[in-house]
Design an enzyme around this catalytic site. Structure first.
Site, PDB file in Angstrom:
ATOM      1  N   ASP A 161       0.866  -1.183   0.000  1.00  0.00           N
ATOM      2  CA  ASP A 161       0.000   0.000   0.000  1.00  0.00           C
ATOM      3  C   ASP A 161       0.898   1.227   0.000  1.00  0.00           C
ATOM      4  O   ASP A 161       1.732   1.395   0.900  1.00  0.00           O
ATOM      5  CB  ASP A 161      -0.887   0.021   1.247  1.00  0.00           C
ATOM      6  CG  ASP A 161      -1.997  -1.017   1.198  1.00  0.00           C
ATOM      7  OD1 ASP A 161      -2.319  -1.479   0.093  1.00  0.00           O
ATOM      8  OD2 ASP A 161      -2.528  -1.365   2.262  1.00  0.00           O
ATOM      9  N   ASP A 193     -13.753  -3.618  -0.961  1.00  0.00           N
ATOM     10  CA  ASP A 193     -13.509  -3.318   0.451  1.00  0.00           C
ATOM     11  C   ASP A 193     -14.825  -3.511   1.193  1.00  0.00           C
ATOM     12  O   ASP A 193     -15.797  -2.780   0.952  1.00  0.00           O
ATOM     13  CB  ASP A 193     -12.999  -1.890   0.628  1.00  0.00           C
ATOM     14  CG  ASP A 193     -11.637  -1.688  -0.021  1.00  0.00           C
ATOM     15  OD1 ASP A 193     -10.893  -2.680  -0.162  1.00  0.00           O
ATOM     16  OD2 ASP A 193     -11.309  -0.531  -0.374  1.00  0.00           O
TER      17      ASP A 193
END
Length: 293
Positions: free
Chosen positions: A48, A167
């Site tokens: 990330d 998500d």
């Protein structure tokens, strides 16, 4: 044993060989569905990235610096990771595209396939990233906003290149229902996760990257019910993400969660475990894992 012997050749070598030749593979979506069922379960470190650095937090907040993305990509590639996922987690929020030069440098430095995501919202941007060296692209916010992007990109580049990131956060007071979030987990779309997973498959997605927002960064274990529910709802690979904290967590997400791949972040970045230790454990458990060469 024959399958395990062939996997290093038929797995990474196959994917590497098709890099830069997307047009040849545009029409093999059905073959891709068959192919993924034949290959080993995968271990995928996740990078990330925010402001050019790898970061990691808990439940999508309280981000901390974890290192240089290219250096970590090379490290995990050399240690035997099966693939990498590189996500610019600020791109969607800040309305800017993923940095092409970082993708290019990463692709030139690693030996394994990798997926890139973050702020990808058009066919030209997908094309740019694939040409820069990415093997797959991950779509999240843009896919929810414009579902046609899934079908159009799958048709042009092939389903094997299109990963849809979902998500998911458990609905309040609900055991087996989850909402889809976008914009880095900041916006609840009110879409049901299972329904959305089925829809993206129908539209041509080749894979789903499923992140439990409730488990993200906690190292308390994957959300097995979420992962299994999505895996049972679709016929494409599901990459489980969010919560890996120990060897048994990874074993469980494969055995109980029915994931095709396990995404790993904090556990690796914090040097709690190595790729080799994880693979040794899973091979001892008789799981179909590609052994380190």
């Amino acid at each position: 044993m024959l399958i395990l012997t062939l996997l290093p050749i038929f797995g990474n070598t196959f994917v590497s060989a098709i890099r830069g030749k997307m047009n040849v593979l545009c029409k093999i979506n059905s073959i891709w569905t068959i192919f993924f069922k034949m290959v080993a379960l995968r271990l995928i470190p996740c990078l990330d990235v925010a402001n050019g650095r790898v970061v990691k937090g808990v439940n999508f907040v309280n981000l901390r610096d974890s290192g240089d993305p290219v250096e970590l990509a090379c490290k995990y590639s050399d240690e035997g990771a099966d693939e990498l996922v590189f996500l610019d987690i600020r791109a969607s929020v800040e309305n800017r595209r993923t940095l092409i030069d970082l993708v290019s440098r990463t692709a030139k430095s690693v030996k394994i396939p990798f997926t890139v995501g973050g702020g990808i919202d058009s066919i030209p941007s997908i094309n740019d990233l694939l040409r820069a060296g990415a093997d797959k692209v991950s779509l999240n916010s843009s896919a929810v906003k414009n579902p046609d992007l899934i079908s159009k990109s799958s048709e042009q580049f092939g389903a094997q290149c299109i990963v849809i990131a979902i998500d998911a956060r458990r609905k309040l007071n609900k055991v087996n229902e989850w909402d889809v979030y976008v914009k880095g987990g900041r916006e609840n779309t009110r879409l049901d996760v299972l329904n959305w997973a089925k829809k993206v498959e129908q539209l041509g997605a080749g894979e789903i990257l499923l992140t439990s927002m409730d488990g993200d960064g906690t190292q308390n274990g994957y959300d097995l019910l979420l992962t299994e529910s999505v895996a049972n709802a679709v016929n494409i690979p599901v990459i489980a993400s969010g919560g890996a904290g120990c060897l048994n967590d990874i074993y469980d997400v494969f055995q109980t969660g029915k994931a095709s791949a396990a995404l790993l972040a904090s556990l690796l970045h914090d040097k709690k475990l190595t790729i080799n230790e994880i693979k040794t454990f899973l091979l001892d458990k008789q799981l179909l894992i590609r052994p380190n060469e």
